[in-house]
Design a protein around this motif. Structure first.
Motif, PDB file in Angstrom:
ATOM      1  N   THR A 160       0.852  -1.189   0.000  1.00  0.00           N
ATOM      2  CA  THR A 160       0.000   0.000   0.000  1.00  0.00           C
ATOM      3  C   THR A 160       0.883   1.233   0.000  1.00  0.00           C
ATOM      4  N   LYS A 161       0.453   2.237  -0.684  1.00  0.00           N
ATOM      5  CA  LYS A 161       1.212   3.486  -0.736  1.00  0.00           C
ATOM      6  C   LYS A 161       0.919   4.303   0.513  1.00  0.00           C
ATOM      7  N   CYS A 162       1.940   5.019   0.965  1.00  0.00           N
ATOM      8  CA  CYS A 162       1.775   5.855   2.157  1.00  0.00           C
ATOM      9  C   CYS A 162       2.287   7.246   1.854  1.00  0.00           C
ATOM     10  N   ASN A 163       1.461   8.209   2.070  1.00  0.00           N
ATOM     11  CA  ASN A 163       1.885   9.596   1.899  1.00  0.00           C
ATOM     12  C   ASN A 163       2.453  10.086   3.216  1.00  0.00           C
ATOM     13  N   ILE A 164       3.751  10.330   3.261  1.00  0.00           N
ATOM     14  CA  ILE A 164       4.376  10.696   4.524  1.00  0.00           C
ATOM     15  C   ILE A 164       4.523  12.200   4.696  1.00  0.00           C
ATOM     16  N   ALA A 165       4.175  12.965   3.682  1.00  0.00           N
ATOM     17  CA  ALA A 165       4.376  14.409   3.794  1.00  0.00           C
ATOM     18  C   ALA A 165       3.127  15.080   4.316  1.00  0.00           C
ATOM     19  N   GLY A 166       3.345  16.110   5.138  1.00  0.00           N
ATOM     20  CA  GLY A 166       2.242  16.959   5.571  1.00  0.00           C
ATOM     21  C   GLY A 166       1.415  16.407   6.702  1.00  0.00           C
ATOM     22  N   GLU A 167       1.781  15.267   7.301  1.00  0.00           N
ATOM     23  CA  GLU A 167       1.016  14.730   8.412  1.00  0.00           C
ATOM     24  C   GLU A 167       1.588  15.296   9.693  1.00  0.00           C
TER      25      GLU A 167
ATOM     26  N   VAL B  74       9.972  -2.131   9.660  1.00  0.00           N
ATOM     27  CA  VAL B  74       9.336  -0.983   9.014  1.00  0.00           C
ATOM     28  C   VAL B  74       7.825  -1.130   8.997  1.00  0.00           C
ATOM     29  N   GLU B  75       7.318  -2.279   8.518  1.00  0.00           N
ATOM     30  CA  GLU B  75       5.865  -2.413   8.430  1.00  0.00           C
ATOM     31  C   GLU B  75       5.200  -2.439   9.810  1.00  0.00           C
ATOM     32  N   LEU B  76       5.894  -2.985  10.820  1.00  0.00           N
ATOM     33  CA  LEU B  76       5.318  -3.010  12.168  1.00  0.00           C
ATOM     34  C   LEU B  76       5.342  -1.609  12.800  1.00  0.00           C
TER      35      LEU B  76
ATOM     36  N   ASN C 106       5.460  34.576  -1.897  1.00  0.00           N
ATOM     37  CA  ASN C 106       6.505  34.299  -2.875  1.00  0.00           C
ATOM     38  C   ASN C 106       7.577  33.356  -2.343  1.00  0.00           C
ATOM     39  N   GLN C 107       7.235  32.600  -1.301  1.00  0.00           N
ATOM     40  CA  GLN C 107       8.195  31.682  -0.725  1.00  0.00           C
ATOM     41  C   GLN C 107       8.543  30.588  -1.730  1.00  0.00           C
ATOM     42  N   GLU C 108       9.804  30.180  -1.707  1.00  0.00           N
ATOM     43  CA  GLU C 108      10.241  29.136  -2.618  1.00  0.00           C
ATOM     44  C   GLU C 108       9.601  27.813  -2.230  1.00  0.00           C
ATOM     45  N   PRO C 109       9.424  26.894  -3.185  1.00  0.00           N
ATOM     46  CA  PRO C 109       8.788  25.621  -2.893  1.00  0.00           C
ATOM     47  C   PRO C 109       9.581  24.831  -1.868  1.00  0.00           C
ATOM     48  N   SER C 110       8.872  24.033  -1.091  1.00  0.00           N
ATOM     49  CA  SER C 110       9.528  23.256  -0.052  1.00  0.00           C
ATOM     50  C   SER C 110      10.311  22.107  -0.659  1.00  0.00           C
ATOM     51  N   VAL C 111      11.174  21.530   0.183  1.00  0.00           N
ATOM     52  CA  VAL C 111      11.984  20.402  -0.259  1.00  0.00           C
ATOM     53  C   VAL C 111      11.072  19.240  -0.606  1.00  0.00           C
ATOM     54  N   PRO C 112      11.250  18.604  -1.792  1.00  0.00           N
ATOM     55  CA  PRO C 112      10.386  17.475  -2.147  1.00  0.00           C
ATOM     56  C   PRO C 112      10.587  16.320  -1.188  1.00  0.00           C
ATOM     57  N   HIS C 113       9.477  15.687  -0.766  1.00  0.00           N
ATOM     58  CA  HIS C 113       9.541  14.567   0.160  1.00  0.00           C
ATOM     59  C   HIS C 113       9.540  13.250  -0.605  1.00  0.00           C
ATOM     60  N   THR C 114      10.291  12.303  -0.108  1.00  0.00           N
ATOM     61  CA  THR C 114      10.364  10.991  -0.735  1.00  0.00           C
ATOM     62  C   THR C 114       9.284  10.086  -0.153  1.00  0.00           C
ATOM     63  N   SER C 115       8.430   9.550  -1.005  1.00  0.00           N
ATOM     64  CA  SER C 115       7.407   8.616  -0.547  1.00  0.00           C
ATOM     65  C   SER C 115       7.968   7.197  -0.568  1.00  0.00           C
ATOM     66  N   PHE C 116       7.412   6.329   0.239  1.00  0.00           N
ATOM     67  CA  PHE C 116       7.856   4.950   0.241  1.00  0.00           C
ATOM     68  C   PHE C 116       6.641   4.040   0.299  1.00  0.00           C
ATOM     69  N   LEU C 117       6.869   2.793  -0.063  1.00  0.00           N
ATOM     70  CA  LEU C 117       5.804   1.802  -0.077  1.00  0.00           C
ATOM     71  C   LEU C 117       5.767   1.072   1.259  1.00  0.00           C
ATOM     72  N   ARG C 118       4.626   1.033   1.851  1.00  0.00           N
ATOM     73  CA  ARG C 118       4.470   0.377   3.148  1.00  0.00           C
ATOM     74  C   ARG C 118       3.898  -1.028   2.952  1.00  0.00           C
ATOM     75  N   GLN C 119       4.568  -2.021   3.529  1.00  0.00           N
ATOM     76  CA  GLN C 119       4.057  -3.381   3.479  1.00  0.00           C
ATOM     77  C   GLN C 119       3.025  -3.590   4.574  1.00  0.00           C
ATOM     78  N   GLN C 120       1.913  -4.186   4.204  1.00  0.00           N
ATOM     79  CA  GLN C 120       0.865  -4.434   5.182  1.00  0.00           C
ATOM     80  C   GLN C 120       1.242  -5.635   6.046  1.00  0.00           C
ATOM     81  N   VAL C 121       0.958  -5.555   7.334  1.00  0.00           N
ATOM     82  CA  VAL C 121       1.265  -6.636   8.271  1.00  0.00           C
ATOM     83  C   VAL C 121       0.309  -7.793   8.023  1.00  0.00           C
TER      84      VAL C 121
END
Length: 731
Positions: free
Chosen positions: A21-28, A126-128, A70-85
């Motif tokens: 499953t995909k996990c969005n880790i940015a902005g939480e 990681v998944e746990l 006019n703030q510059e864009p934030s640093v791009p966040h790297t998403s990762f794939l989360r394995q379901q338990v």
């Protein structure tokens, strides 16, 4: 089913599940608590950080939490794939949770259960850790396991540590693991194993620290890791979030600064080389993205923490600060100056700049104030973010020359600053003048001129400063009157507290204004927490005893009601210290009526003992004799030893590199020690203490010249007896 016993839970190996499953880790966003229990699994979203790393939360206009459009864009966040338990593993950890939370288990068996359960996480950390439910159980296991089990878990997942730290649930697991590690470090338990574990984590972090810095969860975990390397207690409020009141107290000299070796107090055994390695690698990686990180809320917090932990290490700071400022090499050129002037109006960078000014070595501070801030102080002071940077700049001035530079630009702008609601700048300048003993008289004159017209009597000065905004926001200032019942201005009360710490020659107008307060105004001031501190500052100032008693007599008839109030009790205490014996008797007699109520208050028992209310109620004549003896011994000591004590105290302070105590502080210490030795000694004047050789204090040090001890009491008493016999013989 799970068997419970001395063998604890058996190991088992579940089948892996390939569900992805995909996990969005940015902005939480979430709070960082240590709960970790299933009964408290709801994690509410936290509010945006309001820059509590510095003094930006005073009663003045708060800094905006929004960046400019006019703030510059934030640093791009790297998403990762989360394995379901997989279901079997989820069931196992659900049963583990029931076992360790639902029954009473002794510590040894609990540690065994936690250790076995952590073994089951191998290869699935990681998944746990990123599973919302199981992460809570994992936190509990990490809090209850042995050190070797904890280190094994962290070493096994060290390569994935950044990935876990940037997850909403995983960040709590990472945080708990680091705090458990810190607890073992505090006990000095297997230091080498902890160092090896931290080294593995740091090596993984420095591969790509920028993503971690700019992530709301990763930023907090990274700051915790930095603190752990330093040996800083992880619950230290000075690192993760400095309360605005504490920052303000430090800026106004009401709390000692810790900028030289910041955080040295309360340190545990740390890893200084690892800290330097981690910070240097973070800055090296961040250099190309520094313009973005400067205005990124979470990236700024990491940089602030790194600077605080390096405070006192001039070489490391000289390397780090130019990188953070965006300099090419160590040169602050015209392009950098222009960019910094603009950046200081951004929320995140303004907080970062405050810390830079706090910890910067003197040579770098001098370069900043002369190249970056000179000729723009008033403009920057007028900005809702920039004014806090100017406060920090002034508060950390290193020399009279720095104060002179600030004074030339802001000395005639007090009225304008008050009118814009930027009173913190004025308060910081006044405190800096007091700390460096320069421009104090000019500062008092400028303060008086800002609130008082040329032809007005000085009695209006204190009321207008107590209600600073109320007065300056009033359209018809000529008809402004005391707003009874209104809350007093925090910065205004702090300004007055600083004023009454200055030499008497500079504050005659303020003393006159204070003693001119009417009875109802004085009571309103005492019942306000900030106002009460102003009264106390006046009563402990270098004003004469006659001037202080002129104010105290206005309290007659109100000492009882004030003594049961939290703020008023401290004021009554100070009134008692500077009162004559007759006034003290008035205070105590009025307090007798509320004795029962007073005993139930926080400050009450102290006042009852100090004032000896029981002694006065039973034998008022003996009580008066004791008070007369105390006052007589105090006056004799001042006339006999006062000047010598002052000279010695100043020499001693110079040797220890501490700030010399003011005359009033030394007199206060003398009176306190006299009261301690003379309490409950009815006929002290005729019964001196017995000599017992050199007096030894609790710390094992022998008493020194200028220190008031039993021997000085004895000397004063003997001196009085000799003079009495001589007068009797002459007659």
């Amino acid at each position: 089913m799970v068997g419970i016993g001395s063998k604890a839970l058996p190991l088992r190996r579940p089948k892996n599940c390939d569900l992805i499953t995909k996990c969005n880790i940015a902005g939480e966003d979430n709070t960082y608590n240590q709960g970790g229990r299933r009964t408290n699994m709801g994690r509410k979203s936290m509010k945006k950080t309001k820059g509590l790393e510095s003094g930006g939360g005073t009663n003045e206009t708060n800094k905006s939490n929004q960046y400019s459009n006019n703030q510059e864009p934030s640093v791009p966040h790297t998403s990762f794939l989360r394995q379901q338990v997989d279901p079997e593993t989820a069931k196992y950890f659900a049963e583990i949770s029931n076992v360790i939370e639902g029954t009473e288990i002794d510590m040894e068996e609990r540690s065994s259960i936690c250790g076995n359960a952590l073994e089951e996480t191998r290869g699935k950390e990681v998944e746990l850790a990123t599973d919302y439910i199981i992460s809570h159980t994992l936190q509990t296991l990490l809090q209850g396991c042995a050190l070797d089990q904890l280190c094994n878990f962290l070493q096994n997942c060290s390569k994935d540590f950044p990935q876990i730290a940037m997850d909403r649930s995983g960040s709590h697991v990472a945080e708990t693991a680091l705090k458990s590690l810190a607890a073992y470090l505090q006990e000095n338990d297997n230091h080498s194993l902890i160092e090896m574990t931290l080294n593995d984590i740091c090596q993984a972090v420095v591969v790509n620290p920028v993503d971690l810095m700019a992530n709301c969860h990763g930023s907090h975990v990274l700051r915790t890791l930095l603190c752990l390397c330093k040996g800083m207690p992880l619950d230290s409020s000075d690192i993760h979030s400095k309360k605005s009141s504490a920052a303000l107290a430090q800026r106004l000299n009401f709390k000692s600064s810790r900028s030289n070796g910041s955080g040295s107090h309360g340190l545990h055994q740390g890893f200084p080389d690892m800290l330097k390695f981690l910070v240097s690698k973070i800055l090296k990686a961040a250099k190309k993205d520094i313009e973005i990180l400067q205005v990124d809320q979470y990236g700024s917090l990491v940089l602030q923490t790194a600077l605080k932990l390096l405070a006192g290490d001039e070489q490391e700071l000289m390397n780090a600060i130019p990188v953070i400022l965006g300099c090419k090499g160590n040169l602050i050129d015209s392009n950098i100056v222009k960019r910094l002037s603009s950046l200081m109006k951004e929320t995140a960078f303004s907080h970062l700049m405050e810390i830079i000014l706090e910890v910067a070595p003197e040579t770098l501070y001098d370069e900043l104030i002369t190249k970056v801030f000179k000729n723009s102080l008033f403009e920057m002071s007028s900005h809702h973010c920039g004014n806090f940077v100017i406060q920090a700049l002034i508060s950390h001035a290193r020399s009279e020359d720095h104060v002179e530079l600030v004074w030339k630009e802001l000395g005639k702008k007090f009225k304008d600053l008050f009118g814009m609601g930027k009173s913190g700048v004025v308060a910081s300048l006044l405190a800096a003048c007091h700390r460096l003993n320069t421009h104090e008289h000019q500062c008092c004159q400028a303060l008086t001129g800002a609130v008082c017209m040329e032809n007005e009597p000085p009695r209006c000065i204190v009321p207008r400063i107590l209600f600073l905004d109320n007065y300056f926001y009033c359209k018809d200032k000529s008809n402004w009157d005391w707003p009874s019942g209104a809350r007093m201005h925090t910065i205004g009360t702090l300004i007055l507290q600083t004023v009454f710490r200055l030499p008497t020659d500079f504050i005659h107008a303020f003393i006159s204004s204070m003693t001119s307060l009417e009875e109802n105004q004085l009571l309103d001031t005492t019942k306000d927490s900030g106002g009460a501190r102003v009264i106390e500052a006046f009563l402990t100032s270098e004003a004469s005893g006659k001037q202080k008693r002129k104010l105290i007599v206005k309290y007659k008839g109100h000492f009882g009601e004030l003594s049961v109030l939290q703020s008023g009790s401290f004021t009554v205490d100070k009134c008692f210290d500077v009162s004559s014996v007759s006034l003290r008797e008035v205070i105590v007699s009025e307090m007798l009526a509320v004795q029962a109520e007073l005993s139930k208050t926080r400050q009450g028992p102290h006042l009852l003992r100090k004032f000896d209310l029981d002694g006065y109620a039973k034998r008022p004549d003996q009580w008066k004799t004791r008070q007369t003896s105390k006052e007589s011994a105090y006056n004799d000591f001042i006339s006999t030893f006062g000047s010598n004590a002052t000279q010695f105290s100043n020499k001693e302070a110079n040797l220890s590199h501490d700030r010399p105590k003011s005359q009033q502080e030394k007199l206060k210490d003398m009176r306190k020690e006299i009261d301690t030795h003379l309490t409950h000694t009815p006929f002290l004047a005729s019964k001196p203490f017995k000599s017992s050789g050199k007096k030894r204090h609790a710390d094992g040090n022998e008493s020194r010249p200028g220190k008031f001890t039993k021997h000085t009491v004895e000397d004063v008493a003997k001196s009085k007896q000799k003079s009495h016999r001589k007068r009797k013989h002459d007659s």
